[in-house]
Design a protein around this motif. Sequence first.
Motif, PDB file in Angstrom:
ATOM      1  N   LYS A  23       0.882  -1.233   0.168  1.00 19.69           N
ATOM      2  CA  LYS A  23       0.102   0.345   0.264  1.00 19.69           C
ATOM      3  C   LYS A  23       1.092   1.178   0.096  1.00 19.69           C
ATOM      4  CE  LYS A  23      -3.664   2.691   2.369  1.00 19.69           C
ATOM      5  NZ  LYS A  23      -5.518   2.237   3.688  1.00 19.69           N
ATOM      6  N   PRO A  24       0.406   1.966  -0.516  1.00 23.92           N
ATOM      7  CA  PRO A  24       1.065   3.440  -1.218  1.00 23.92           C
ATOM      8  C   PRO A  24       1.214   3.690   0.371  1.00 23.92           C
ATOM      9  CG  PRO A  24      -0.415   3.850  -1.893  1.00 23.92           C
ATOM     10  CD  PRO A  24      -0.637   2.457  -1.711  1.00 23.92           C
ATOM     11  N   SER A  25       2.433   4.962   0.794  1.00 20.78           N
ATOM     12  CA  SER A  25       2.223   5.713   1.890  1.00 20.78           C
ATOM     13  C   SER A  25       1.706   6.779   1.285  1.00 20.78           C
ATOM     14  CB  SER A  25       3.753   6.611   2.294  1.00 20.78           C
ATOM     15  OG  SER A  25       4.607   6.821   1.190  1.00 20.78           O
ATOM     16  N   LEU A  26       2.008   7.721   0.174  1.00 23.56           N
ATOM     17  CA  LEU A  26       0.438   9.144  -0.087  1.00 23.56           C
ATOM     18  C   LEU A  26      -0.266   8.536  -0.618  1.00 23.56           C
ATOM     19  CD1 LEU A  26       1.597  11.855  -0.379  1.00 23.56           C
ATOM     20  CD2 LEU A  26       2.367  10.803  -2.436  1.00 23.56           C
ATOM     21  N   THR A  27      -1.270   8.812  -0.315  1.00 27.39           N
ATOM     22  CA  THR A  27      -2.971   8.841  -0.158  1.00 27.39           C
ATOM     23  C   THR A  27      -3.633  10.459  -0.892  1.00 27.39           C
ATOM     24  OG1 THR A  27      -3.441   9.737   2.097  1.00 27.39           O
ATOM     25  CG2 THR A  27      -2.888   7.604   1.802  1.00 27.39           C
ATOM     26  N   VAL A  28      -4.936  10.716  -1.324  1.00 22.67           N
ATOM     27  CA  VAL A  28      -4.929  11.165  -1.941  1.00 22.67           C
ATOM     28  C   VAL A  28      -5.963  12.181  -1.144  1.00 22.67           C
ATOM     29  CG1 VAL A  28      -7.744  11.966  -3.216  1.00 22.67           C
ATOM     30  CG2 VAL A  28      -5.970   9.936  -4.221  1.00 22.67           C
ATOM     31  N   GLU A  29      -6.433  11.727  -0.105  1.00 19.57           N
ATOM     32  CA  GLU A  29      -6.170  12.895   1.481  1.00 19.57           C
ATOM     33  C   GLU A  29      -4.901  13.962   1.939  1.00 19.57           C
ATOM     34  OE1 GLU A  29      -9.624   9.550   0.597  1.00 19.57           O
ATOM     35  OE2 GLU A  29      -7.188   9.292   0.767  1.00 19.57           O
ATOM     36  N   ASP A  30      -3.453  13.025   1.806  1.00 20.78           N
ATOM     37  CA  ASP A  30      -2.750  13.017   2.230  1.00 20.78           C
ATOM     38  C   ASP A  30      -2.623  14.223   1.171  1.00 20.78           C
ATOM     39  OD1 ASP A  30      -2.247  12.096   3.773  1.00 20.78           O
ATOM     40  OD2 ASP A  30      -0.761  10.756   2.702  1.00 20.78           O
ATOM     41  N   ILE A  31      -2.388  14.294   0.038  1.00 26.37           N
ATOM     42  CA  ILE A  31      -2.244  15.535  -1.351  1.00 26.37           C
ATOM     43  C   ILE A  31      -3.507  16.275  -0.624  1.00 26.37           C
ATOM     44  CG2 ILE A  31      -2.289  15.979  -3.760  1.00 26.37           C
ATOM     45  CD1 ILE A  31      -1.429  12.848  -3.829  1.00 26.37           C
ATOM     46  N   THR A  32      -4.927  16.010  -0.646  1.00 22.97           N
ATOM     47  CA  THR A  32      -5.898  17.455  -0.550  1.00 22.97           C
ATOM     48  C   THR A  32      -5.600  17.743   0.852  1.00 22.97           C
ATOM     49  OG1 THR A  32      -6.967  15.606  -1.687  1.00 22.97           O
ATOM     50  CG2 THR A  32      -7.999  17.375  -1.079  1.00 22.97           C
ATOM     51  N   ARG A  33      -5.353  17.705   1.129  1.00 23.86           N
ATOM     52  CA  ARG A  33      -4.599  18.177   2.765  1.00 23.86           C
ATOM     53  C   ARG A  33      -4.122  19.466   2.796  1.00 23.86           C
ATOM     54  NH1 ARG A  33      -5.210  14.611   5.812  1.00 23.86           N
ATOM     55  NH2 ARG A  33      -3.287  13.980   5.785  1.00 23.86           N
ATOM     56  N   ALA A  34      -2.683  18.444   1.698  1.00 26.36           N
ATOM     57  CA  ALA A  34      -1.826  19.528   1.896  1.00 26.36           C
ATOM     58  C   ALA A  34      -1.724  21.138   1.217  1.00 26.36           C
ATOM     59  CB  ALA A  34      -0.153  19.049   1.748  1.00 26.36           C
ATOM     60  N   ALA A  35      -2.407  20.550   0.153  1.00 23.03           N
ATOM     61  CA  ALA A  35      -3.018  21.427  -1.155  1.00 23.03           C
ATOM     62  C   ALA A  35      -4.189  22.780  -0.649  1.00 23.03           C
ATOM     63  CB  ALA A  35      -3.812  21.464  -2.364  1.00 23.03           C
ATOM     64  N   ILE A  36      -5.170  22.510   0.962  1.00 24.80           N
ATOM     65  CA  ILE A  36      -5.596  23.223   1.368  1.00 24.80           C
ATOM     66  C   ILE A  36      -5.157  24.023   2.111  1.00 24.80           C
ATOM     67  CG2 ILE A  36      -7.652  23.587   3.148  1.00 24.80           C
ATOM     68  CD1 ILE A  36      -8.635  21.220   1.466  1.00 24.80           C
ATOM     69  N   GLU A  37      -3.752  23.565   2.402  1.00 27.01           N
ATOM     70  CA  GLU A  37      -3.464  24.399   3.794  1.00 27.01           C
ATOM     71  C   GLU A  37      -2.238  25.298   3.174  1.00 27.01           C
ATOM     72  OE1 GLU A  37      -1.057  21.116   4.956  1.00 27.01           O
ATOM     73  OE2 GLU A  37      -2.278  20.326   6.868  1.00 27.01           O
ATOM     74  N   ILE A  38      -1.896  24.968   1.637  1.00 24.84           N
ATOM     75  CA  ILE A  38      -0.906  26.162   1.224  1.00 24.84           C
ATOM     76  C   ILE A  38      -1.827  27.220   1.025  1.00 24.84           C
ATOM     77  CG2 ILE A  38       0.036  26.376  -0.917  1.00 24.84           C
ATOM     78  CD1 ILE A  38       1.268  23.712  -0.527  1.00 24.84           C
ATOM     79  N   ALA A  39      -3.039  26.789   0.273  1.00 26.87           N
ATOM     80  CA  ALA A  39      -4.059  28.012  -0.133  1.00 26.87           C
ATOM     81  C   ALA A  39      -4.509  29.293   0.737  1.00 26.87           C
ATOM     82  CB  ALA A  39      -5.287  26.914  -0.968  1.00 26.87           C
ATOM     83  N   ASP A  40      -4.962  28.378   2.811  1.00 26.31           N
ATOM     84  CA  ASP A  40      -5.466  28.230   3.565  1.00 26.31           C
ATOM     85  C   ASP A  40      -4.250  30.192   4.238  1.00 26.31           C
ATOM     86  OD1 ASP A  40      -7.366  27.235   3.945  1.00 26.31           O
ATOM     87  OD2 ASP A  40      -6.911  26.205   5.653  1.00 26.31           O
ATOM     88  N   ALA A  41      -2.845  29.514   3.231  1.00 25.56           N
ATOM     89  CA  ALA A  41      -2.114  30.690   4.295  1.00 25.56           C
ATOM     90  C   ALA A  41      -1.645  31.728   2.766  1.00 25.56           C
ATOM     91  CB  ALA A  41      -0.842  29.181   3.997  1.00 25.56           C
ATOM     92  N   GLU A  42      -1.304  30.938   2.111  1.00 28.52           N
ATOM     93  CA  GLU A  42      -0.377  31.678   0.844  1.00 28.52           C
ATOM     94  C   GLU A  42      -1.995  31.853   0.196  1.00 28.52           C
ATOM     95  OE1 GLU A  42       2.807  30.590  -0.457  1.00 28.52           O
ATOM     96  OE2 GLU A  42       3.241  28.786   1.122  1.00 28.52           O
ATOM     97  N   ASP A  43      -3.493  31.922  -0.344  1.00 30.11           N
ATOM     98  CA  ASP A  43      -4.309  31.807  -1.630  1.00 30.11           C
ATOM     99  C   ASP A  43      -4.146  30.689  -2.529  1.00 30.11           C
ATOM    100  OD1 ASP A  43      -6.294  32.774  -2.495  1.00 30.11           O
ATOM    101  OD2 ASP A  43      -5.566  34.694  -3.629  1.00 30.11           O
ATOM    102  N   LEU A  44      -4.675  30.965  -3.344  1.00 33.37           N
ATOM    103  CA  LEU A  44      -4.991  29.378  -4.258  1.00 33.37           C
ATOM    104  C   LEU A  44      -3.377  28.883  -5.595  1.00 33.37           C
ATOM    105  CD1 LEU A  44      -7.153  27.118  -4.929  1.00 33.37           C
ATOM    106  CD2 LEU A  44      -8.537  28.847  -6.493  1.00 33.37           C
ATOM    107  N   ALA A  45      -3.421  30.832  -5.774  1.00 35.16           N
ATOM    108  CA  ALA A  45      -2.684  31.122  -6.530  1.00 35.16           C
ATOM    109  C   ALA A  45      -1.260  30.144  -6.750  1.00 35.16           C
ATOM    110  CB  ALA A  45      -1.836  32.288  -6.844  1.00 35.16           C
TER     111      ALA A  45
END
Length: 246
Positions: A23-45
């Motif tokens: 089973k891969p260590s990286l998941t879709v949930e991990d990726i989505t959560r990290a993207a949201i954290e970036i957007a929350d901190a710095e905006d969608l761009a």
Amino acid sequence: MSELPADVALMWRLRDPGRRGPKPSLTVEDITRAAIEIADAEDLAAVSMARVAERLGNSTMALYRHVKSKDELLVLMSDAALERPSPLPDDVDWRTGLTLWAEGVLVAIRKHRWYSKLPISGPPAGPNNLAWFDSALGALEDTGLPEEAKVGVVMGLMTYVHGEIRLSLDLAAGFADNPNAFSRYGAVLSRVVDPRQLPALARVLDAGVFESVGNFEAESGEDFDFGLQLYLDGVAGFIDRVCQAG
């Protein structure tokens, strides 16, 4: 049976990973959560596959094994950021239910102010968005409306709520950057509006409607409630007509 669209299959975690082994260590949930954290901190761009990979300590290619493009990532973010709605109270009427629903959408989206910048490419299809859709439809259960009419009412409400949120967030950002443009709005218009050319607007200015903006965040909330109740007034009239015709 035809295949599910790729984005729908991804949001519902029904996409075939197409590989075997551990089973891969990286998941879709991990990726989505990290993207949201970036957007929350710095905006969608600021969100990109490379930035998300860097945040997760993985290669960009590792992300592409789960999410094929930034467009897919934005679809995942648009569903994950809109947290599941709280159940509506059992004893509320349809109007109170839809008011609570609209206020809930407002609260959920304002947690992620970048949400208003997401592209809208189709009707709701993800699990969270459909949970909100179902909640609003459920508020209309005892109205006597046919199912098609319930969908029309909810889609109209969605259009109002999302449109008002997008507009208010953009205006709030503009107010933060240049509050004088808002506070002087009435004075500026009074110098360029000719009552002979724009008589209705001139009467608004004479009434002093635009003399003071004040707290824009508070006023935008009042405007949201005012428009929401106007919309629901129209729904109430529609329900009465349908019930009388039935």
